[in-house]
Design a protein around this motif. Structure first.
Motif, PDB file in Angstrom:
ATOM      1  N   PHE A  26     -18.594 -24.609 -57.793  1.00 22.06           N
ATOM      2  CA  PHE A  26     -19.732 -25.131 -57.012  1.00 22.06           C
ATOM      3  C   PHE A  26     -19.979 -24.269 -55.777  1.00 22.06           C
ATOM      4  N   ARG A  27     -18.924 -23.905 -55.086  1.00 21.12           N
ATOM      5  CA  ARG A  27     -19.091 -23.123 -53.859  1.00 21.12           C
ATOM      6  C   ARG A  27     -19.669 -21.744 -54.156  1.00 21.12           C
ATOM      7  N   GLU A  28     -19.287 -21.181 -55.309  1.00 19.12           N
ATOM      8  CA  GLU A  28     -19.821 -19.877 -55.715  1.00 19.12           C
ATOM      9  C   GLU A  28     -21.305 -19.998 -56.088  1.00 19.12           C
ATOM     10  N   VAL A  29     -21.622 -20.999 -56.908  1.00 18.74           N
ATOM     11  CA  VAL A  29     -23.009 -21.156 -57.386  1.00 18.74           C
ATOM     12  C   VAL A  29     -23.954 -21.468 -56.234  1.00 18.74           C
ATOM     13  N   PHE A  30     -23.529 -22.372 -55.346  1.00 23.68           N
ATOM     14  CA  PHE A  30     -24.422 -22.795 -54.268  1.00 23.68           C
ATOM     15  C   PHE A  30     -24.189 -22.027 -52.971  1.00 23.68           C
ATOM     16  N   ASP A  31     -23.296 -21.045 -53.025  1.00 19.81           N
ATOM     17  CA  ASP A  31     -23.030 -20.174 -51.884  1.00 19.81           C
ATOM     18  C   ASP A  31     -22.748 -20.998 -50.628  1.00 19.81           C
ATOM     19  N   ASP A  32     -21.849 -21.966 -50.772  1.00 18.17           N
ATOM     20  CA  ASP A  32     -21.523 -22.869 -49.668  1.00 18.17           C
ATOM     21  C   ASP A  32     -20.019 -23.129 -49.671  1.00 18.17           C
ATOM     22  N   ASP A  33     -19.326 -22.475 -48.752  1.00 19.67           N
ATOM     23  CA  ASP A  33     -17.865 -22.575 -48.715  1.00 19.67           C
ATOM     24  C   ASP A  33     -17.372 -23.918 -48.182  1.00 19.67           C
ATOM     25  N   GLU A  34     -18.296 -24.720 -47.681  1.00 24.20           N
ATOM     26  CA  GLU A  34     -17.913 -26.020 -47.126  1.00 24.20           C
ATOM     27  C   GLU A  34     -18.141 -27.165 -48.111  1.00 24.20           C
ATOM     28  N   LEU A  35     -18.751 -26.852 -49.241  1.00 27.52           N
ATOM     29  CA  LEU A  35     -19.137 -27.909 -50.190  1.00 27.52           C
ATOM     30  C   LEU A  35     -17.915 -28.670 -50.702  1.00 27.52           C
ATOM     31  N   GLU A  36     -17.960 -29.994 -50.540  1.00 24.89           N
ATOM     32  CA  GLU A  36     -16.881 -30.852 -51.021  1.00 24.89           C
ATOM     33  C   GLU A  36     -17.308 -31.489 -52.338  1.00 24.89           C
ATOM     34  N   VAL A  37     -16.553 -31.234 -53.380  1.00 31.08           N
ATOM     35  CA  VAL A  37     -16.903 -31.745 -54.707  1.00 31.08           C
ATOM     36  C   VAL A  37     -16.154 -33.052 -54.947  1.00 31.08           C
ATOM     37  N   ILE A  38     -16.926 -34.125 -54.944  1.00 28.71           N
ATOM     38  CA  ILE A  38     -16.353 -35.461 -55.136  1.00 28.71           C
ATOM     39  C   ILE A  38     -17.025 -36.112 -56.346  1.00 28.71           C
ATOM     40  N   PRO A  39     -16.429 -37.166 -56.915  1.00 25.58           N
ATOM     41  CA  PRO A  39     -16.990 -37.784 -58.134  1.00 25.58           C
ATOM     42  C   PRO A  39     -18.435 -38.244 -57.984  1.00 25.58           C
ATOM     43  N   ALA A  40     -18.811 -38.733 -56.813  1.00 28.90           N
ATOM     44  CA  ALA A  40     -20.149 -39.311 -56.636  1.00 28.90           C
ATOM     45  C   ALA A  40     -21.219 -38.256 -56.363  1.00 28.90           C
ATOM     46  N   LEU A  41     -20.810 -36.994 -56.253  1.00 31.06           N
ATOM     47  CA  LEU A  41     -21.768 -35.937 -55.900  1.00 31.06           C
ATOM     48  C   LEU A  41     -22.851 -35.792 -56.980  1.00 31.06           C
ATOM     49  N   THR A  42     -24.114 -35.705 -56.522  1.00 33.62           N
ATOM     50  CA  THR A  42     -25.241 -35.488 -57.435  1.00 33.62           C
ATOM     51  C   THR A  42     -26.135 -34.372 -56.882  1.00 33.62           C
ATOM     52  N   ALA A  43     -27.148 -34.008 -57.670  1.00 30.92           N
ATOM     53  CA  ALA A  43     -28.073 -32.956 -57.239  1.00 30.92           C
ATOM     54  C   ALA A  43     -28.798 -33.344 -55.954  1.00 30.92           C
ATOM     55  N   ASP A  44     -28.963 -34.652 -55.731  1.00 26.34           N
ATOM     56  CA  ASP A  44     -29.663 -35.101 -54.517  1.00 26.34           C
ATOM     57  C   ASP A  44     -28.881 -34.768 -53.250  1.00 26.34           C
TER      58      ASP A  44
END
Lengths: 80, 156
Positions: free
Chosen positions: A14-32
């Motif tokens: 996710f961090r590579e695709v969205f170029d965001d090193d702070e992105l936290e990937v949690i179960p509830a995460l959606t495109a919104d």
């Protein structure tokens, strides 16, 4: 593969695709929740996950996902 | 009156109806090609369109001074032929071009016959993404450009 290691690898993707090193990937995460998560990046994300985990998904499997948690369940079912 | 490309290119009649390959029909290794040559008239029109009047592309003498045989065809015009390949042939009508990467290895000159070739290298059923390897060759078979393209096949 346990859930924790799937999330670790997903976070890298996710961090590579969205170029965001702070992105936290949690179960509830959606495109919104991710500004850069548009239709083309969604395709890049799915391709990166398929490559990263060495799996192939069908259009129906991917199209029915509601959040990251369901994606993890799909990965687990495929990798089993 | 200057001739049109379609009058000269053997196989490049520029058909207006695109091929309609579906995801099920696409397979790794499938190929298609588009023969072409670029006329001076097209160079002139592209210079006006783009605003790129760099003498390498519009002045034979200048280009020869740089070690080329004459004015060099714009790389963007080669990309335009890739557009024809993707949008009309492989995969054709239902293609949405997502990315292209092209290295320009050797120059292409005006009125020089060439062709752009595409090979399907990956088909992703989950997303409809198709990856192509691209090669542009001169009539003598020399590689002028090579690269890759990503094309999304839109189902609806």
């Amino acid at each position: 593969m346990n859930t924790s290691s799937i999330y670790d690898r997903l976070t890298e993707i996710f961090r590579e695709v969205f170029d965001d090193d702070e992105l936290e990937v949690i179960p509830a995460l959606t495109a919104d929740d991710v500004e850069e998560w548009d239709s083309l990046n969604h395709i890049r994300l799915v391709l990166s996950i398929e490559k990263g985990f060495g799996l192939r998904f069908s259009a129906a499997e991917v199209g029915g996902l509601k959040n990251v948690g369901e994606f993890v369940e799909l990965i687990q079912s495929k990798a089993a | 009156m200057n001739p049109k490309s379609a009058d000269i290119i053997v196989l490049g009649e520029h058909p207006r109806a695109a091929d309609t390959l579906t995801l099920d029909e696409l397979a790794e290794g499938m190929t298609a090609s588009v023969p072409f040559l670029i006329l001076q008239e097209e160079m002139d029109r592209f210079a006006e369109l783009s605003g790129d009047f760099n003498p390498l592309h519009v002045n034979d003498e200048f280009a020869r001074g740089k070690g080329f045989k004459g004015a060099v065809v714009y790389g963007a015009l080669i990309v335009a032929k890739v557009s024809q390949l993707v949008g009309m042939r492989l995969p054709g009508r239902d293609a949405v071009w997502a990315s292209v990467s092209l290295d320009f290895i050797r120059p292409l000159y005006v009125n020089e016959q060439a062709q752009v070739e595409g090979v399907v290298t990956e088909v992703w059923e989950s997303t409809g993404m198709v990856k192509l390897k691209l090669v542009v060759r001169s009539a003598a078979g020399k590689v002028l450009s090579k690269g890759t393209a990503e094309v999304l096949l839109v189902r609806k």
